[in-house]
Scaffold this motif. Structure first.
Motif, short mmCIF file in Angstrom:
data_model
loop_
_atom_site.label_atom_id
_atom_site.label_comp_id
_atom_site.label_asym_id
_atom_site.label_seq_id
_atom_site.Cartn_x
_atom_site.Cartn_y
_atom_site.Cartn_z
N VAL A 207 0.84 -1.20 0.00
CA VAL A 207 0.00 0.00 0.00
C VAL A 207 0.88 1.25 0.00
O VAL A 207 0.66 2.18 -0.77
CB VAL A 207 -0.95 0.01 1.21
CG1 VAL A 207 -1.79 1.29 1.23
CG2 VAL A 207 -1.85 -1.22 1.19
N ASP A 220 -2.21 3.57 -4.63
CA ASP A 220 -3.31 4.29 -5.28
C ASP A 220 -2.81 5.70 -5.61
O ASP A 220 -2.61 6.53 -4.72
CB ASP A 220 -4.51 4.35 -4.32
CG ASP A 220 -5.74 4.99 -4.96
OD1 ASP A 220 -5.58 5.92 -5.77
OD2 ASP A 220 -6.86 4.56 -4.62
N SER A 248 -6.40 2.33 1.98
CA SER A 248 -6.85 1.06 1.41
C SER A 248 -7.88 0.44 2.34
O SER A 248 -7.78 0.57 3.56
CB SER A 248 -5.66 0.10 1.24
OG SER A 248 -6.09 -1.18 0.84
N SER A 249 -8.88 -0.23 1.74
CA SER A 249 -9.90 -0.88 2.55
C SER A 249 -9.73 -2.40 2.61
O SER A 249 -10.28 -3.05 3.48
CB SER A 249 -11.30 -0.54 2.01
OG SER A 249 -11.44 -0.98 0.66
N ASP A 250 -8.95 -2.98 1.66
CA ASP A 250 -8.75 -4.43 1.68
C ASP A 250 -7.40 -4.76 1.05
O ASP A 250 -7.29 -4.80 -0.18
CB ASP A 250 -9.88 -5.14 0.95
CG ASP A 250 -9.87 -6.64 1.16
OD1 ASP A 250 -9.12 -7.10 2.07
OD2 ASP A 250 -10.58 -7.35 0.43
N TRP A 252 -6.96 -3.39 5.10
CA TRP A 252 -7.21 -2.08 5.68
C TRP A 252 -5.88 -1.38 5.96
O TRP A 252 -4.94 -1.98 6.47
CB TRP A 252 -7.99 -2.22 6.99
CG TRP A 252 -8.38 -0.89 7.56
CD1 TRP A 252 -7.75 -0.19 8.52
CD2 TRP A 252 -9.50 -0.10 7.16
NE1 TRP A 252 -8.39 1.00 8.76
CE2 TRP A 252 -9.48 1.07 7.94
CE3 TRP A 252 -10.53 -0.28 6.23
CZ2 TRP A 252 -10.43 2.06 7.81
CZ3 TRP A 252 -11.47 0.71 6.11
CH2 TRP A 252 -11.44 1.85 6.90
#
Length: 372
Positions: A207, A220, A248-250, A252
């Motif tokens: 991430v 991202d 990020s959610s997955d 987290w």
């Protein structure tokens, strides 16, 4: 020699320089330092040796003769006094006669000196020098006696240091398992420093990362542009308010940006922002499995509980899970019943206060009944 004794707690191996100096100064064939807390057997204690002797050989001798109790001589020894081999034999009063006979005949010990000190918490330290060819003189006795008060103070400081290390190691392990860390950043998003967890997340999370030039990068790209803009804005403000950012959610991954406390971090560079990072190395499916294990939730209930813990409302969770709002409300009631929660806030408290937060490395519970 005193300086070597003071510095020895920070050496690897511990007190290696001191033991070597003492052996050279006294002409001993080997020197042994034993630190023994109350109730501990010798082979469980810290034993340090300089010279041609193995700790395991010493332990084998101890187990052979002192398996039931420690040597009587050690209990009767006056602190800070150097005892000769003959004096230790006399103090023992024949209780461990076979041991001393073995020491002289089998192990060829000609003479030894042993000095004991005890620190305030009850930990004993015994400093022993052994010769296989000569007798020690009065100068050796005086040297050991002079070292006694220094050894006592060093022992006390070492025990305090070890307790602090032990406490810190437990806290660090909990923080590591919770996946919390920090990354110090300059105004352009350059990485100035990080703690071990922050460094691990930079290296392994997928991430956040580091460019070859040392700038923070986000997987991202839109989130990266927003984050860097936020850092520049905060860097230009004298009293910027902390900013929370979800990356990020997955899995987290979130971040809290705060102005750098210069009084703490100034010596390591010029950070203007400290990013406190929290990353969950497990994906949604893994966390759902853990929730199912821990609270006996069904898979659908576990997915919803996880979404609630991530700050989503019932309506947002329903959208995320592609379910009707009423269906989600029904699931939530069953979740509250199984966990004992009185509402969404209480559910977050219960779940995040459970061992779930500390188990990134493995499964939790026993086999569970089939669920859907």
């Amino acid at each position: 020699m005193t300086q070597a004794l003071l510095d020895g707690a920070y050496e690897k191996p511990l007190w290696a320089s001191f033991l070597s100096l003492l052996a050279r100064e006294t002409g001993a064939d080997f020197v042994v330092l034993l630190c023994q807390p109350p109730g501990w057997k010798q082979d469980d204690c810290l034993q340090l040796v300089s010279g041609d002797m193995r700790v395991e050989d010493s332990n084998e001798l101890y187990r052979r003769y002192f398996v039931d109790r420690n040597p009587t001589a050690s209990e009767l020894m006056q602190e800070g006094r150097a005892y000769s081999l003959e004096e230790l034999i006399a103090l023992d009063r024949g209780e461990h006669e076979a041991f001393y006979a073995d020491l002289v005949t089998t192990h060829r010990v000609t003479d030894l000196r042993q000095m004991r000190v005890r620190e305030a918490g009850g930990v004993d330290a015994r400093l022993t020098i052994v010769s296989l060819s000569r007798s020690f003189d009065v100068q050796t006795d005086r040297l050991l006696c002079a070292l006694a008060p220094v050894l006592r103070s060093v022992l006390r400081n070492y025990i305090v240091l070890e307790r602090e290390r032990f406490t810190a190691s437990l806290a660090e392990e909990a923080i590591r398992r919770l996946q919390f860390g920090w990354i110090a950043l300059d105004a352009g998003g350059g990485i100035v420093d990080s703690d071990p967890v922050g460094e691990m997340l930079l290296r392994e999370s997928g991430v956040v990362g580091r460019t070859p030039r040392g700038r923070l990068t986000i997987a991202d790209r839109a989130a990266e542009r927003t984050l860097l803009a936020t850092i520049r804005t905060m860097a230009s403000q004298l009293e910027a308010s902390p900013k929370a950012v979800s990356l990020s959610s997955d899995p987290w991954f979130d971040m809290l940006l705060v102005p750098a406390p210069h009084r703490l971090l100034g010596p390591i560079g010029k950070p203007v922002i400290v990013a406190y990072v929290h990353g969950d190395s497990w994906g949604t499916a893994d966390r759902c499995e853990q929730l199912m294990d821990l609270f006996r939730l069904t898979r659908s209930e576990a997915r919803l509980a996880l979404e609630i813990c991530r700050g989503r409302s019932i309506a947002e969770a329903a959208c995320q899970l592609d379910l009707q709002v009423e269906t989600v409300r029904g699931y939530s009631k069953r979740i509250f019943a199984k966990t004992g929660a009185r509402g969404q806030t209480d559910l977050v408290r219960i779940l995040m206060g459970s061992v779930l937060a500390l188990t990134p490395d493995g499964r939790i519970g026993a086999p569970r009944p089939a669920s859907r």
